[in-house]
Design a protein around this motif. Structure first.
Motif, mmCIF file in Angstrom:
data_model
loop_
_atom_site.group_PDB
_atom_site.id
_atom_site.type_symbol
_atom_site.label_atom_id
_atom_site.label_comp_id
_atom_site.label_asym_id
_atom_site.label_seq_id
_atom_site.Cartn_x
_atom_site.Cartn_y
_atom_site.Cartn_z
ATOM 1 N N GLN A 169 21.312 9.019 11.141
ATOM 2 C CA GLN A 169 20.249 10.016 11.216
ATOM 3 C C GLN A 169 20.764 11.351 11.749
ATOM 4 O OE1 GLN A 169 16.160 8.344 12.415
ATOM 5 N NE2 GLN A 169 17.540 6.761 13.182
ATOM 6 N N SER A 196 22.413 3.189 13.022
ATOM 7 C CA SER A 196 21.185 3.846 12.590
ATOM 8 C C SER A 196 21.082 5.258 13.150
ATOM 9 C CB SER A 196 19.972 3.009 13.021
ATOM 10 O OG SER A 196 18.762 3.689 12.742
ATOM 11 N N GLU A 197 21.318 5.399 14.446
ATOM 12 C CA GLU A 197 21.225 6.716 15.075
ATOM 13 C C GLU A 197 22.303 7.657 14.539
ATOM 14 O OE1 GLU A 197 18.995 7.966 17.096
ATOM 15 O OE2 GLU A 197 17.799 6.125 17.115
ATOM 16 N N TYR A 210 23.860 -2.161 15.544
ATOM 17 C CA TYR A 210 22.924 -1.806 14.468
ATOM 18 C C TYR A 210 22.216 -0.499 14.810
ATOM 19 C CZ TYR A 210 18.826 -2.280 11.353
ATOM 20 O OH TYR A 210 17.837 -2.071 10.418
ATOM 21 N N VAL A 211 21.685 -0.412 16.039
ATOM 22 C CA VAL A 211 20.992 0.805 16.463
ATOM 23 C C VAL A 211 21.969 1.974 16.515
ATOM 24 C CG1 VAL A 211 19.711 1.892 18.345
ATOM 25 C CG2 VAL A 211 19.231 -0.484 17.719
ATOM 26 N N TYR A 268 15.276 -4.142 3.278
ATOM 27 C CA TYR A 268 15.323 -3.875 4.707
ATOM 28 C C TYR A 268 16.402 -4.751 5.332
ATOM 29 C CZ TYR A 268 10.735 -1.593 4.308
ATOM 30 O OH TYR A 268 9.700 -0.761 3.974
ATOM 31 N N GLN A 318 13.371 3.898 11.504
ATOM 32 C CA GLN A 318 14.311 3.261 12.429
ATOM 33 C C GLN A 318 14.955 1.992 11.867
ATOM 34 O OE1 GLN A 318 14.959 5.113 15.152
ATOM 35 N NE2 GLN A 318 13.394 6.479 14.317
ATOM 36 N N VAL A 319 14.664 1.658 10.625
ATOM 37 C CA VAL A 319 15.241 0.471 9.994
ATOM 38 C C VAL A 319 16.260 0.911 8.951
ATOM 39 C CG1 VAL A 319 14.765 -1.556 8.563
ATOM 40 C CG2 VAL A 319 13.168 -0.899 10.376
ATOM 41 N N ILE A 320 17.414 0.263 8.950
ATOM 42 C CA ILE A 320 18.426 0.569 7.936
ATOM 43 C C ILE A 320 18.007 -0.088 6.622
ATOM 44 C CG2 ILE A 320 20.831 0.276 7.250
ATOM 45 C CD1 ILE A 320 21.607 0.327 10.168
ATOM 46 N N LEU A 340 23.368 2.865 2.388
ATOM 47 C CA LEU A 340 22.597 2.564 3.590
ATOM 48 C C LEU A 340 21.962 3.851 4.088
ATOM 49 C CD1 LEU A 340 24.968 0.161 5.585
ATOM 50 C CD2 LEU A 340 23.224 -0.411 3.883
ATOM 51 N N ARG A 341 20.646 3.832 4.230
ATOM 52 C CA ARG A 341 19.921 4.963 4.788
ATOM 53 C C ARG A 341 18.932 4.428 5.815
ATOM 54 N NH1 ARG A 341 14.772 5.654 2.757
ATOM 55 N NH2 ARG A 341 14.196 4.321 1.001
ATOM 56 N N VAL A 342 18.302 5.314 6.547
ATOM 57 C CA VAL A 342 17.394 4.894 7.612
ATOM 58 C C VAL A 342 15.970 5.297 7.263
ATOM 59 C CG1 VAL A 342 16.843 5.051 10.065
ATOM 60 C CG2 VAL A 342 19.229 5.121 9.316
#
Length: 290
Positions: free
Chosen positions: A130, A126-127, A122-123, A111, A156-158, A151-153
């Motif tokens: 997705q 992440s968005e 970071y967010v 994580y 909501q956590v990478i 890196l995957r989500v």
């Protein structure tokens, strides 16, 4: 959780500071190797196969075997001299559809938590991952070795998935792959129908480790039945043996140097004899009460 890595994700013009935490943990029941008669722990000693001597950790280095029996020695300094990329950055080298990466490549999951200053980028990453349906392919150095990663989500956590290198994936070559297997359409239709009938959402909480549960029950049953050993009693008995050996050595020393060591050996012998009697009495007392 304790962070196992700290650094930055290099994403375009962004440098996102993050911490990495192991995403998984094993719940194995601790089992030691013990001596069956008395329950004492069995210890492993590192012994040199050339001279038979026990080797201290300070004398252990890496060695690469070569044909003919020779060994190339590699010390800590040798490894430190290797050219390695920075250990504090995770560089994104590209993006790819998630379905193109076979899960066989994935090794371990981590994580990634953003530092306060890196929360917004970071967010954003992440968005973007997705919405695009992509995963990021990265290179990162963990434990002094560069590795490939994705890196995957998840929730909501990478998540960083460390990956194996292509030459570390074995190619299957089984005899049936070269055979022409005749499948009837009805057989295939029935198999597909069975799969559809048994298809359901994956709920991991429905599955449990039955082996671990059975082992826990077995251990508890033995505890309830007092089917246990007391290694401490065995250790005390071993202590008596060591004390008696010390007593004998003291006597030998006294004989070899009656002038200079007589008083010293006598004192050691008296002390060893007293300690041996106390330890022996303690063992006998425990045996009577058990």
């Amino acid at each position: 959780m304790r962070a196992v890595w700290k650094g930055t994700i290099g994403f375009g013009t962004y440098a996102i500071p993050v911490k990495a935490y192991s995403a998984t943990e094993e719940h194995n029941i601790p089992l030691h190797q013990v001596h069956e008669p008395d329950g004492g722990r069995v210890r492993v000693k590192w012994v040199c196969e050339v001279d038979g001597a026990e080797v201290p950790p300070t004398e252990i280095v890496k060695g690469h075997p070569v044909p003919g029996g020779d060994v190339v020695l590699l010390t800590g300094g040798d490894f430190a001299s290797l050219i390695a990329p920075t250990t504090q950055s995770m560089d994104v080298v590209g993006f790819t559809p998630a379905e193109q990466v076979d899960p066989t490549y994935f090794a371990r999951s981590y994580y990634l938590e953003p530092e306060p200053a890196g929360t917004k980028p970071y967010v954003l990453l992440s968005e973007a991952l997705q919405q695009s349906g992509r995963i990021a392919i990265v290179k990162v150095t963990l434990r002094q070795r560069e590795t490939l990663g994705a890196l995957r989500v998840r929730d909501q956590v990478i998540v960083l998935e460390t990956m194996l290198w292509p030459d570390e994936i074995r190619r299957p070559d089984f005899p049936f792959l070269h055979e022409d297997v005749d499948l009837r359409r009805g057989e295939l239709r029935n198999a597909v129908s069975l799969i559809e009938d048994l298809t359901q959402d994956f709920e991991p909480g429905r599955y449990t480790d039955r082996y671990r549960e059975a082992l826990e029950a077995l251990i508890q049953a033995k505890l309830d039945g007092d089917d246990v050993l007391q290694p401490t009693a065995a250790e005390q008995a071993e202590g008596v043996t060591r004390l008696l050996a010390a007593l004998q050595r003291s006597a030998v020393e006294a004989d070899s140097d009656p002038v200079g060591k007589a008083k010293e050996a006598s004192g050691k012998a008296r002390e060893a004899r007293t300690r041996a009697k106390k330890a022996s009495a303690k063992i006998k007392s425990r045996a009577k009460t058990s």
